[in-house]
Write a protein that holds these residues in place. Structure first.
Motif, PDB file in Angstrom:
ATOM      1  N   GLY A 198      46.275 -19.313 -39.952  1.00 17.95           N
ATOM      2  CA  GLY A 198      46.608 -18.645 -41.204  1.00 17.95           C
ATOM      3  C   GLY A 198      45.551 -17.608 -41.525  1.00 17.95           C
ATOM      4  N   GLU A 199      45.904 -16.685 -42.411  1.00 23.18           N
ATOM      5  CA  GLU A 199      44.945 -15.653 -42.799  1.00 23.18           C
ATOM      6  C   GLU A 199      43.811 -16.258 -43.616  1.00 23.18           C
ATOM      7  N   SER A 200      42.724 -15.523 -43.713  1.00 23.86           N
ATOM      8  CA  SER A 200      41.599 -15.963 -44.526  1.00 23.86           C
ATOM      9  C   SER A 200      42.046 -16.141 -45.967  1.00 23.86           C
ATOM     10  N   GLY A 201      41.728 -17.301 -46.534  1.00 26.71           N
ATOM     11  CA  GLY A 201      42.105 -17.575 -47.920  1.00 26.71           C
ATOM     12  C   GLY A 201      43.468 -18.209 -48.092  1.00 26.71           C
ATOM     13  N   LYS A 227      43.785 -23.063 -45.206  1.00 30.91           N
ATOM     14  CA  LYS A 227      43.735 -23.877 -43.997  1.00 30.91           C
ATOM     15  C   LYS A 227      42.742 -25.032 -44.134  1.00 30.91           C
ATOM     16  N   SER A 228      41.527 -24.716 -44.554  1.00 35.72           N
ATOM     17  CA  SER A 228      40.494 -25.747 -44.663  1.00 35.72           C
ATOM     18  C   SER A 228      40.868 -26.798 -45.696  1.00 35.72           C
ATOM     19  N   MET A 229      41.453 -26.349 -46.800  1.00 34.84           N
ATOM     20  CA  MET A 229      41.907 -27.280 -47.829  1.00 34.84           C
ATOM     21  C   MET A 229      42.951 -28.232 -47.281  1.00 34.84           C
ATOM     22  N   CYS A 244      41.568 -24.759 -35.862  1.00 34.04           N
ATOM     23  CA  CYS A 244      41.941 -24.144 -37.134  1.00 34.04           C
ATOM     24  C   CYS A 244      41.309 -22.757 -37.210  1.00 34.04           C
ATOM     25  N   GLY A 245      42.144 -21.719 -37.334  1.00 33.24           N
ATOM     26  CA  GLY A 245      41.567 -20.377 -37.356  1.00 33.24           C
ATOM     27  C   GLY A 245      42.578 -19.312 -37.727  1.00 33.24           C
ATOM     28  N   SER A 246      42.194 -18.078 -37.535  1.00 36.23           N
ATOM     29  CA  SER A 246      43.056 -16.946 -37.856  1.00 36.23           C
ATOM     30  C   SER A 246      44.189 -16.855 -36.831  1.00 36.23           C
ATOM     31  N   ALA A 253      53.129 -27.713 -42.481  1.00 31.95           N
ATOM     32  CA  ALA A 253      51.947 -27.766 -41.617  1.00 31.95           C
ATOM     33  C   ALA A 253      51.285 -29.129 -41.684  1.00 31.95           C
ATOM     34  N   ALA A 254      51.181 -29.694 -42.886  1.00 30.11           N
ATOM     35  CA  ALA A 254      50.554 -31.015 -43.052  1.00 30.11           C
ATOM     36  C   ALA A 254      51.319 -32.085 -42.287  1.00 30.11           C
ATOM     37  N   LEU A 255      52.640 -32.032 -42.328  1.00 36.64           N
ATOM     38  CA  LEU A 255      53.456 -33.010 -41.603  1.00 36.64           C
ATOM     39  C   LEU A 255      53.221 -32.907 -40.102  1.00 36.64           C
ATOM     40  N   LYS A 256      53.114 -31.690 -39.596  1.00 37.84           N
ATOM     41  CA  LYS A 256      52.887 -31.498 -38.163  1.00 37.84           C
ATOM     42  C   LYS A 256      51.507 -32.004 -37.740  1.00 37.84           C
TER      43      LYS A 256
END
Length: 277
Positions: free
Chosen positions: A50-53, A56-58, A168-170, A31-34
């Motif tokens: 991605g699911e909560s926790g 994603k934010s990190m 960025c979200g669920s 994901a980071a590469l994309k």
């Protein structure tokens, strides 16, 4: 409190992540590469779900912190649940310090954003707008508003867009976008962060313990690892909470190892807190 008992220099499962505690799972790395590709190639939209926790934010924080000075201004919206006029005003304030006047209206917000983007393009800079909890945008009808922002200052931009929008979200965000084909067509990359496998969970826990200063890889025995995987279901935030409380329980009981029974005790305590809340 429990650090000395486990020979730690700091708590290993704190929510705050830095370069030393970040665990590069295969899913997170992909994901980071994309995300980096979308920004550096100055694409219009990137989707991070991605699911909560799940982290994603990190991951987004890590990506944004690594950008060069050519990628500015960088705006981060963490609470997008607002009508279009308020959202545009908030975005204008985030990307332009001159947008401090609380009285400007919708037209002023649009004109200010466009002026900032035109100046940016003239300086060969590229703006980035990252929106957390972007699945909330659908209920306020603001996905179309964000699409229109991508058109601002686009006439004199040599790239696909003068700004990269990161949503960025669920996972529900994917279905929301399918109802806005004009915006969906501009999505350059789609990233879905997956839950940790059992192997990931083991590696993650050992990595975080080492980052906390522990020289042992056996503080959590294998049965404890299996219990963590079953109870946390591969979600990093849940793993952190279980492990942190388990270390506390182990300290209180003067244990040398964290067993599956300790994990079960921690899980019961966390579950009882949720029921009370």
């Amino acid at each position: 409190m429990y650090e000395a008992h486990w020979n730690l220099l700091r708590k290993p499962f704190d929510a705050k992540v830095d370069a030393g505690t970040y665990y590069p799972s295969e899913s997170h790395q992909a994901a980071a590469l994309k995300i980096h590709y979308a920004i550096e190639q100055r694409r219009a939209v990137a989707l991070l779900c991605g699911e909560s926790g799940a982290g994603k934010s990190m991951l987004l924080d890590s990506c944004l912190s690594q950008l060069s000075d050519h990628f500015a201004p960088i705006a981060r919206i963490v609470y997008p649940a607002m009508p279009a006029d308020q959202l545009l005003k908030h975005i204008a304030r985030q990307i332009g310090p001159q947008a401090s006047d609380s009285t400007h209206d919708l037209c002023c917000s649009i004109e200010l954003i466009e002026r900032i983007l035109r100046h940016n393009v003239s300086q060969d800079c590229h703006a980035v707008l990252a929106i957390d909890e972007a699945h909330l945008l659908q209920q306020f009808g603001t996905l179309e508003t964000l699409r229109l922002i991508l058109n601002l200052a686009n006439d004199n931009c040599a790239y696909e867009s003068p700004i990269t929008l990161i949503l960025c979200g669920s996972p529900s965000l994917i279905s929301h976008l399918s109802k806005h084909s004009s915006l969906e067509d501009r999505v350059a990359v789609r990233c879905l962060i997956e839950r940790f496998s059992f192997e990931d969970t083991v590696a993650y826990i050992q990595h975080r313990m080492r980052a906390g200063g522990c020289s042992r890889d056996d503080v959590f025995d294998m049965r404890a690892m299996e219990a963590i995987q079953m109870l946390a279901q591969g979600i990093p935030r849940r793993i952190n909470r279980l492990c942190d409380l388990s270390l506390m329980i182990g300290f209180a009981q003067e244990l040398r190892y964290v067993s599956s029974a300790t994990i079960e005790s921690a899980h019961l305590e966390l579950s009882s807190h949720r029921r009370v809340a």
